[in-house]
Write an enzyme that holds these catalytic residues in place. Structure first.
Site, PDB file in Angstrom:
ATOM      1  N   GLU A  12      64.819 -21.961   0.781  1.00  0.00           N
ATOM      2  CA  GLU A  12      63.401 -22.247   1.074  1.00  0.00           C
ATOM      3  C   GLU A  12      62.983 -22.797  -0.466  1.00  0.00           C
ATOM      4  O   GLU A  12      63.026 -21.979  -1.404  1.00  0.00           O
ATOM      5  CB  GLU A  12      63.052 -21.029   1.417  1.00  0.00           C
ATOM      6  CG  GLU A  12      61.146 -21.163   1.596  1.00  0.00           C
ATOM      7  CD  GLU A  12      60.461 -19.917   1.820  1.00  0.00           C
ATOM      8  OE1 GLU A  12      60.831 -19.056   1.058  1.00  0.00           O
ATOM      9  OE2 GLU A  12      59.748 -19.730   2.704  1.00  0.00           O
TER      10      GLU A  12
ATOM     11  N   GLU B 199      56.041 -10.201   6.846  1.00  0.00           N
ATOM     12  CA  GLU B 199      56.064 -11.466   7.359  1.00  0.00           C
ATOM     13  C   GLU B 199      56.664 -12.327   6.036  1.00  0.00           C
ATOM     14  O   GLU B 199      55.960 -12.251   5.099  1.00  0.00           O
ATOM     15  CB  GLU B 199      54.665 -11.919   7.433  1.00  0.00           C
ATOM     16  CG  GLU B 199      53.977 -11.428   8.905  1.00  0.00           C
ATOM     17  CD  GLU B 199      54.524 -11.965  10.128  1.00  0.00           C
ATOM     18  OE1 GLU B 199      55.243 -12.894   9.979  1.00  0.00           O
ATOM     19  OE2 GLU B 199      54.231 -11.159  11.001  1.00  0.00           O
TER      20      GLU B 199
HETATM   21  P1  NAD Z   1      56.693 -12.182  -3.604  1.00  0.00           P
HETATM   22  O1  NAD Z   1      57.428 -11.411  -2.545  1.00  0.00           O
HETATM   23  O2  NAD Z   1      57.341 -12.329  -4.846  1.00  0.00           O
HETATM   24  O3  NAD Z   1      55.263 -11.549  -3.965  1.00  0.00           O
HETATM   25  C1  NAD Z   1      54.419 -11.315  -2.907  1.00  0.00           C
HETATM   26  C2  NAD Z   1      53.658 -10.112  -3.112  1.00  0.00           C
HETATM   27  O4  NAD Z   1      54.486  -8.872  -3.135  1.00  0.00           O
HETATM   28  C3  NAD Z   1      52.692 -10.189  -4.464  1.00  0.00           C
HETATM   29  O5  NAD Z   1      51.608  -9.629  -4.405  1.00  0.00           O
HETATM   30  C4  NAD Z   1      53.659  -9.301  -5.619  1.00  0.00           C
HETATM   31  O6  NAD Z   1      52.928  -8.809  -6.575  1.00  0.00           O
HETATM   32  C5  NAD Z   1      54.288  -8.120  -4.578  1.00  0.00           C
HETATM   33  N1  NAD Z   1      55.285  -7.527  -5.216  1.00  0.00           N
HETATM   34  C6  NAD Z   1      56.281  -7.836  -5.952  1.00  0.00           C
HETATM   35  N2  NAD Z   1      57.350  -6.934  -6.084  1.00  0.00           N
HETATM   36  C7  NAD Z   1      56.938  -5.969  -5.296  1.00  0.00           C
HETATM   37  C8  NAD Z   1      57.672  -4.715  -4.791  1.00  0.00           C
HETATM   38  N3  NAD Z   1      58.793  -4.234  -5.419  1.00  0.00           N
HETATM   39  N4  NAD Z   1      57.131  -3.964  -4.033  1.00  0.00           N
HETATM   40  C9  NAD Z   1      55.776  -4.221  -3.290  1.00  0.00           C
HETATM   41  N5  NAD Z   1      55.244  -5.272  -3.695  1.00  0.00           N
HETATM   42  C10 NAD Z   1      55.855  -6.218  -4.348  1.00  0.00           C
HETATM   43  O7  NAD Z   1      56.361 -13.658  -2.932  1.00  0.00           O
HETATM   44  P2  NAD Z   1      55.726 -14.894  -3.540  1.00  0.00           P
HETATM   45  O8  NAD Z   1      56.600 -15.683  -4.354  1.00  0.00           O
HETATM   46  O9  NAD Z   1      54.405 -14.405  -3.995  1.00  0.00           O
HETATM   47  O10 NAD Z   1      55.460 -15.877  -2.210  1.00  0.00           O
HETATM   48  C11 NAD Z   1      56.338 -16.736  -1.689  1.00  0.00           C
HETATM   49  C12 NAD Z   1      57.258 -16.205  -0.621  1.00  0.00           C
HETATM   50  O11 NAD Z   1      56.146 -15.579   0.537  1.00  0.00           O
HETATM   51  C13 NAD Z   1      57.914 -17.285   0.126  1.00  0.00           C
HETATM   52  O12 NAD Z   1      59.329 -16.870   0.523  1.00  0.00           O
HETATM   53  C14 NAD Z   1      56.982 -17.593   1.428  1.00  0.00           C
HETATM   54  O13 NAD Z   1      57.903 -17.846   2.440  1.00  0.00           O
HETATM   55  C15 NAD Z   1      56.604 -15.949   1.647  1.00  0.00           C
HETATM   56  N6  NAD Z   1      55.297 -16.155   2.714  1.00  0.00           N
HETATM   57  C16 NAD Z   1      55.648 -15.677   4.194  1.00  0.00           C
HETATM   58  C17 NAD Z   1      54.527 -15.732   4.924  1.00  0.00           C
HETATM   59  C18 NAD Z   1      54.569 -15.331   6.436  1.00  0.00           C
HETATM   60  O14 NAD Z   1      53.583 -15.059   6.947  1.00  0.00           O
HETATM   61  N7  NAD Z   1      55.637 -15.182   6.751  1.00  0.00           N
HETATM   62  C19 NAD Z   1      53.405 -15.965   4.362  1.00  0.00           C
HETATM   63  C20 NAD Z   1      53.050 -16.720   3.130  1.00  0.00           C
HETATM   64  C21 NAD Z   1      54.191 -16.507   2.209  1.00  0.00           C
END
Ligand code: NAD
Length: 468
Positions: A371, A241
């Protein structure tokens, strides 16, 4: 000693590391949490693997009873959890209480879901049944915008389907998740739920782990791509997601004041840090000026303050990196368009930016194309429906979107032509546990919620018996 510990194998344990958690309203640490080492991440996966066969053997009724006990235990500590959620995430206390209410509703609804065997044939010549089996160990990885709700979006369906889980929250919002771990400890058998915090350094390790069958991920599109790549070697199942750049298309026949209020609240909920928030508002030329001025009035009137203070409508940006990203968006917005409300960071401690309305921008400008995930709404003029549909679809993502009009049939027809997983008419962010949620294009792979989302936490198996 940390204030909040890891849950591994049924025990609350100190991390091999400790880290501070910043309150974004002050910019200062308010708690220390345990942080897992790679060895502890491996222990969590091993504990989940060891617990998987006996948990898979429990009845759905028993798993539902445990999930309802979790919902009850969260409700019993609602005040404490809401306060912690506001302190680490920044959202106003009323929104934190709302997140708890949502979580409760989702967990209880998941307990009504079922995937009974589907019997394709049962006669003298044979018997064919389609079954949904547990996958084994699930890893849940989440973002920082809804630390409790989204944690339960993973824990609920994963466990009810008979899997065990290792959950890893975002590094800037570990407290609520670890508190949830302390609650889970007294409800689930050891190893069924494991919750570990990291400093953004364990995600890749967990998603490559050979003993992990599936990754349920909520976060950015960039990280989603990395997870697919990392999980490829072991053919992991993934539900991703991801991000979105939701358009709202506002036709000329709406009540401007009423629609402006709805657009504003769906753009600035949780300070705009919502995957499904309105991130581009396309407004018909005939009402463009009036809509911009209504939105600016609402933005100017919003009370922006520490979420813990009574009356706050909009809190700080959740973390420093996002705060800096938002400042760079403000810079490009100032250059490309006209800022009619907000536009500046607030001169105070913490990560505060006033809600910002930008007009006279269009597609091709960064503030429209990317975004923002923060308190900035670009308002874009249009006067041709075919043109605005093409512009709304000219995006690498397609999570949500909405069409606003008094002509519901026309709006519904337009909605059906937008390439987004959820399209709303005269509303936005209208989600629920009974409604499947999926993204087009770069917004993700797979489905969450409803029976379709539940099925993603299972492995399909066919039993095919010859009787002749
Ligand atoms: P992010 O992708 O940077 O981080 C999300 C998670 O992934 C964190 O727990 C992080 O530690 C982990 N992560 C980082 N690198 C990783 C890797 N290589 N492998 C596995 N996990 C890893 O996102 P963010 O900045 O924390 O959140 C914002 C983004 O999330 C926005 O783009 C937003 O639209 C999206 N989002 C989507 C939904 C949805 O349901 N579609 C809901 C909330 C947020």
């Amino acid at each position: 000693m940390s204030d909040y510990k890891l849950l591994i194998g049924g025990e609350l344990v100190e991390g091999d590391h400790v880290m501070d958690v910043i309150n974004p309203a002050t910019g200062v640490s308010f708690a220390t949490v345990s942080r897992a080492s790679v060895a502890q991440a491996d222990e969590a996966v091993a504990a989940a693997k060891a617990a998987a066969p006996s948990w898979a053997a429990t009845s759905l009724a028993d798993r539902r009873a445990a999930m309802l006990a979790l919902a009850d235990a969260i409700a019993a500590r609602a005040d404490e959890i809401a306060r912690v959620l506001t302190a680490e995430q920044g959202k106003p206390l009323a929104e934190a209480i709302g997140e708890l209410a949502w979580t409760d509703g989702y967990l209880r609804h998941y307990c009504t879901l079922d995937l009974p065997d589907r019997i394709i044939q049962d006669d003298a010549t044979g018997y064919i049944a389609v079954k949904h089996k547990p996958l084994g160990v699930v890893v849940g990885i989440i973002a920082w915008n809804f630390p409790l709700l989204v944690a339960c979006w993973k824990i609920g369906p994963a466990l009810l389907a008979g899997n065990t889980i290792v959950l890893k929250p975002a590094p800037t919002t570990p407290v609520t998740a670890l508190l949830l771990g302390a609650i889970c400890k007294d409800i689930f058998p050891p190893g069924v739920v494991n919750i570990i915090a990291d400093a953004n350094d364990l995600g890749a390790h967990l998603t490559a782990h050979p003993d992990v069958a599936k990754v349920g991920f909520t976060g950015s599109t960039a990280t989603g791509k990395r997870i697919m790549a990392t999980g490829a070697d072991t053919l992991k199942r993934v539900t991703l997601e991801l991000g979105g750049n939701d358009p709202a298309i506002v036709l000329e026949d709406v009540d401007v004041k009423k629609t402006a209020q709805a657009i504003f609240s769906n753009a600035f909920l949780n300070n705009g840090q919502v995957c499904l928030a309105i991130k581009r508002a396309y407004v018909h030329n005939d009402i463009y000026d009036a809509m911009c001025s209504e939105l600016a009035t609402l933005a100017d009137a919003a009370i922006v303050d520490d979420g813990a203070k009574q009356g706050t409508q909009i809190g700080p940006i959740q973390n420093k990196a996002q705060y800096e990203k938002i400042q760079s968006f403000l810079e490009t917005a100032r250059r490309d368009g006209t800022i009619v409300a907000g536009g500046e960071v607030m001169e105070r401690d913490g990560y505060f930016v006033r809600p910002t309305i930008v007009r006279d921008v269009t597609d091709g400008h960064r503030i429209v194309d990317e975004e923002q995930f923060g308190p900035i709404l670009p308002v874009i003029r249009f006067d041709d429906i075919e043109d605005v549909i093409a512009r709304a679809n000219n995006s690498e993502t397609g999570l949500g979107g909405s069409v606003w009009s008094n002509d519901i049939a026309k709006a519904t027809e337009i909605a059906g032509r937008i390439e987004s997983g959820q399209m709303w008419v005269n509303q936005h962010i209208a989600i629920g546990p009974h409604i499947p949620m999926a993204g087009f294009k770069g917004s993700g792979i797979g489905v969450e919620q409803s029976v379709e989302g539940f099925a993603e936490y299972t492995q399909l198996q066919v039993i095919n018996v010859a009787r002749v």
